[in-house]
Design a protein around this motif. Structure first.
Motif, PDB file in Angstrom:
ATOM      1  N   UNK A  18      11.092  -5.189   1.335  1.00  0.00           N
ATOM      2  CA  UNK A  18      11.682  -3.938   0.895  1.00  0.00           C
ATOM      3  C   UNK A  18      11.937  -3.846  -0.594  1.00  0.00           C
ATOM      4  N   UNK A  19      11.454  -4.835  -1.351  1.00  0.00           N
ATOM      5  CA  UNK A  19      11.684  -4.842  -2.790  1.00  0.00           C
ATOM      6  C   UNK A  19      10.367  -4.953  -3.539  1.00  0.00           C
ATOM      7  N   UNK A  20      10.276  -4.231  -4.651  1.00  0.00           N
ATOM      8  CA  UNK A  20       9.107  -4.316  -5.512  1.00  0.00           C
ATOM      9  C   UNK A  20       7.955  -3.443  -5.051  1.00  0.00           C
ATOM     10  N   UNK A  21       7.215  -2.919  -6.023  1.00  0.00           N
ATOM     11  CA  UNK A  21       6.005  -2.149  -5.731  1.00  0.00           C
ATOM     12  C   UNK A  21       5.073  -2.279  -6.915  1.00  0.00           C
ATOM     13  N   UNK A  22       3.817  -2.568  -6.640  1.00  0.00           N
ATOM     14  CA  UNK A  22       2.869  -2.833  -7.715  1.00  0.00           C
ATOM     15  C   UNK A  22       2.589  -1.608  -8.576  1.00  0.00           C
ATOM     16  N   UNK A  23       2.902  -0.406  -8.100  1.00  0.00           N
ATOM     17  CA  UNK A  23       2.609   0.806  -8.855  1.00  0.00           C
ATOM     18  C   UNK A  23       3.811   1.367  -9.602  1.00  0.00           C
ATOM     19  N   UNK A  24       5.006   0.870  -9.308  1.00  0.00           N
ATOM     20  CA  UNK A  24       6.208   1.398  -9.949  1.00  0.00           C
ATOM     21  C   UNK A  24       6.989   0.271 -10.618  1.00  0.00           C
ATOM     22  N   UNK A  25       7.320   0.486 -11.889  1.00  0.00           N
ATOM     23  CA  UNK A  25       8.094  -0.513 -12.615  1.00  0.00           C
ATOM     24  C   UNK A  25       9.549  -0.512 -12.162  1.00  0.00           C
ATOM     25  N   UNK A  26      10.073   0.656 -11.807  1.00  0.00           N
ATOM     26  CA  UNK A  26      11.448   0.777 -11.347  1.00  0.00           C
ATOM     27  C   UNK A  26      11.510   1.040  -9.856  1.00  0.00           C
TER      28      UNK A  26
END
Length: 432
Positions: A313-321
């Motif tokens: 549920x944490x982190x996404x390769x396309x979004x920095x925030x």
């Protein structure tokens, strides 16, 4: 829909300006080639706000793409890239046909967002209906499955049954594809077994979406309140599409081979069977449940780190925030009183993990808050994702049907034994 043009914090897509990276992806070339086009006078550029990088006019880029034959990226680019007018992802926001997707999902029902994605037209009050014969076939097929089967198994079988019940499924005209999509999506929701004892649909009064109302009793036995249904409906709208994710790429490959829309959806569902796409909300659901049981996130996060597991549920390769989909759902969940404990647990996970690594919440964590707070099963988020994304797969199929067929035929880089090799010798006796 023009009220999004001046949205703060993101100006390029609303002004039809593209970054160098976005321009390179749209043209299927390297960033260096983009600047070569500028130096040759084939493309004009402006300095980005703050003087960092350049921006390019989207219409001019599209015109150049048409003149150059809409070339695909070379193998050295490291990734596939195809022109699409469905979704644009920015650094902290994403857009459906140029319109802020989070605002669209908050202000309109899932069905209305789907219509916008398919047709570029907003149709207030749009509702989808499952044909009786198709729904009966899907329910019979789903009902014949073993009790241990999961929701994705049931959805895949329901798609096959719906396809078999449609003798015109090979008609790939736009009108036929859209008609099939409007009947398939409610069929998928209605074919699932009900968790609620009455198995019924909430009353129409106050229900934000007929599909959300149909889906709710398939996910939980708890009665639906208006605020919770609004969260579910918005989640469906937010998840419709997210550019060329793995399942969407599979759907486009199927459409490139001129597979009918039901087969396109089956291809997308097949990718969701993997643990890395679509099913992550279930891991986040289990984690939040454990956080609530143990009274805090610290011991749960510590166990994950100690065992070398990533925090779901944490982190996404396309979004920095923070994932904009998560941000939108968290804001709505804050208006649901019974979601408060799960929402606090999610925030505790983010805060605790931030001491170790700067990761932000993604949509899987937000779906987990909804599923835990509403008494849904672990796989509820995956069900919501699959049914919602069906509309996105159809949108991409419609685009792909307009391209030359079988264009997605990459070349393999052979690494086997150098030919010619001698015929293999059999070590198994031939039966006499």
């Amino acid at each position: 829909m023009t009220d999004q043009a001046g949205a703060a914090g993101f100006t390029e897509p609303s002004a039809q300006r593209l970054t160098t990276r976005e321009t390179a992806e749209r043209l299927g070339v390297k960033p260096e080639t983009v600047y070569a086009y500028v130096s040759r006078g084939q493309l004009s550029s402006n300095r980005a706000p703050g003087g960092r990088g350049s921006t390019f006019d989207a219409a001019e880029v599209d015109a150049l793409a048409r003149r150059t034959g809409r070339r695909e990226p070379t193998a050295a680019a490291g990734a596939l890239s195809f022109p699409t007018g469905v979704t644009l992802i920015g650094s902290d926001r994403y857009f459906f046909r140029g319109v802020d997707a989070t605002e669209l999902a908050r202000r309109h029902t899932y069905e209305e967002v789907a219509e916008w994605l398919w047709t570029g037209e907003l149709r207030p009050g749009m509702r989808f209906t499952a044909p009786a014969e198709t729904l009966a076939a899907a329910r019979r097929a789903v009902g014949a499955l073993p009790a241990h089967c999961g929701a994705t198994d049931r959805l895949r079988v329901a798609v096959v049954a719906a396809a078999a019940a449609d003798p015109l499924r090979f008609d790939l005209s736009r009108e036929a594809v859209l008609g099939g999509a409007r009947s398939l999506i409610p069929t998928l929701a209605a074919a699932l077994p009900s968790v609620a004892e009455d198995g019924g649909e909430p009353a129409e009064g106050g229900t934000p979406s007929r599909l959300a109302g149909q889906l709710w009793p398939k996910l939980t036995g708890r009665p639906a309140d208006e605020a919770s249904l609004a969260v579910l409906d918005t989640a469906l709208g937010l998840l419709i599409d997210h550019d060329l994710a793995a399942s969407t790429l599979a759907a486009r490959v199927a459409a490139s081979a001129r597979a009918h829309p039901y087969a396109v959806v089956s291809a997308g569902l097949g990718v969701l069977e993997g643990p890395l796409h679509g099913a992550a909300s279930g891991l986040a659901h289990r984690m939040l449940t454990e956080v609530l049981e143990r009274g805090g996130a610290a011991p749960v996060v510590a166990d994950h780190l100690r065992s070398g597991r990533r925090i779901p549920g944490l982190g996404h390769r396309l979004y920095a925030g923070e994932d904009p989909r998560a941000r939108t759902l968290f804001a709505l969940l804050a208006e649901v009183p019974r979601a408060a404990p799960a929402l606090a647990a999610a925030r505790d996970v983010v805060t605790t993990t931030a001491r170790h690594t700067p990761l932000h919440a993604n949509v899987d964590l937000a779906l987990a808050v909804l599923s835990v707070a509403s008494g849904m099963a672990v796989e509820a988020g995956e069900t919501v994702f699959a049914i919602s994304r069906t509309a996105g797969w159809i949108a991409h199929a419609l685009e792909e049907y307009g391209e030359r067929p079988l264009r997605m035929r990459p070349s393999g880089q052979y690494t086997g034994p150098r030919p010619p090799q001698p015929l293999p010798v059999s070590h198994t006796p031939v039966p006499q």
